[in-house]
Design a protein around this motif. Structure first.
Motif, short mmCIF file in Angstrom:
data_model
loop_
_atom_site.label_atom_id
_atom_site.label_comp_id
_atom_site.label_asym_id
_atom_site.label_seq_id
_atom_site.Cartn_x
_atom_site.Cartn_y
_atom_site.Cartn_z
N ASP A 2 0.58 -1.02 0.18
CA ASP A 2 -0.51 -0.14 0.28
C ASP A 2 0.88 1.40 0.17
O ASP A 2 2.24 1.56 -0.15
CB ASP A 2 -1.11 -0.40 0.78
CG ASP A 2 -0.54 -0.60 2.15
OD1 ASP A 2 0.94 -0.06 3.27
OD2 ASP A 2 -0.83 -0.66 3.43
N ARG A 61 -0.56 3.77 -3.71
CA ARG A 61 -2.17 3.94 -2.65
C ARG A 61 -3.07 3.46 -2.24
O ARG A 61 -3.45 3.48 -3.58
CB ARG A 61 -1.83 5.39 -2.61
CG ARG A 61 -2.48 5.91 -1.43
CD ARG A 61 -2.33 7.71 -1.16
NE ARG A 61 -2.59 8.41 -0.22
CZ ARG A 61 -2.10 9.60 -0.52
NH1 ARG A 61 -1.81 10.45 -1.09
NH2 ARG A 61 -2.62 10.15 0.73
N ARG A 62 -3.22 3.43 -0.52
CA ARG A 62 -5.60 2.86 -0.64
C ARG A 62 -5.82 1.61 -0.56
O ARG A 62 -6.31 1.05 -0.58
CB ARG A 62 -6.38 3.83 -1.50
CG ARG A 62 -6.70 4.50 -0.33
CD ARG A 62 -7.77 5.70 -1.52
NE ARG A 62 -8.63 5.16 -1.35
CZ ARG A 62 -10.27 4.25 -0.69
NH1 ARG A 62 -9.37 5.47 0.61
NH2 ARG A 62 -10.69 3.93 -0.90
N ASN A 70 -5.20 -1.05 5.40
CA ASN A 70 -6.36 -0.15 4.75
C ASN A 70 -7.40 -1.13 4.60
O ASN A 70 -8.60 -0.99 4.70
CB ASN A 70 -6.05 -0.33 3.78
CG ASN A 70 -5.04 0.88 2.65
OD1 ASN A 70 -5.47 2.31 3.80
ND2 ASN A 70 -4.55 1.12 1.68
#
Length: 202
Positions: free
Chosen positions: A12, A46-47, A80
């Motif tokens: 992530d 990301r995420r 996440n």
């Protein structure tokens, strides 16, 4: 260590190093302390949850490994997964563990030597997010132990680390600056990184 050691880092935004003004994150710092002879690929997004990572892992890793080479995979996710969106966690703990188990099984099938890094805490996620992340990390460590895969814990340590918490709080609430990523890199280096890269693969 094999003279041609290839390491893919998948996960992530913490793997990607978001928030580091030096653009090195923990991956760059760990590699800088590892000596020559490593070809590294940062595949952090990301995420991403564990489900996202599982979905894309092999189509991204496969072009970056070579036969008759010491191929490694560093896996880090979970922060996440534990986030609540629309009243539900994004990926429940059992599903996350199933995703990790599948990644480890496929790594073995492909003769890729894995290492798992525990999920860092999200400081502005609050006490409940931290509880979920700690429980997930503990279960991940148990799963890795049952598969004889090294696991490096980070969640509790960083949640109590003043540099990590201060920098994350001063930023976007989740990602630290250079000092926080240095602390994470130190945890990984002290947690068995050097012995893992020195271990010959079968």
């Amino acid at each position: 260590m094999n003279e041609d050691l290839r390491i893919c880092f998948i996960g992530d935004s913490f793997v990607q190093g978001i928030g580091d003004p030096e653009y090195r994150g923990w991956v760059g710092r760990v590699l800088a302390a590892s000596g020559p002879g490593i070809t590294a690929f940062n595949l952090g997004i990301r995420r991403n949850t564990s489900t996202d990572v599982l979905r894309r892992c092999w189509r991204e890793v496969e072009p970056r490994i070579l036969p008759d080479t010491d191929n490694r995979l560093v896996i880090s996710f979970g922060s996440n997964d534990a986030v609540v969106e629309d009243g539900n966690v994004r990926v429940d703990r059992a599903h996350c563990l199933d995703n990790l188990a599948e990644l480890l099984a496929e790594s073995r099938k492909r003769a890729i030597h894995p290492l798992v890094i525990g999920p860092p805490p999200v400081i502005d996620g609050g006490a409940e997010h931290l509880r979920r992340t700690v429980e997930l990390a503990d279960d991940m460590a148990e799963l890795c132990g049952s598969r004889e895969v090294p696991f490096i814990a980070t969640t509790r340590q960083l949640a109590e680390d003043p540099i990590w918490t201060r920098e994350a709080g001063a930023g976007d609430g989740a990602h630290p600056g250079s000092g926080g990523y240095q602390r994470l890199a130190e945890l990984i280096l002290d947690g068995g990184w050097h012995s893992w890269i020195a271990q010959p693969t079968a």
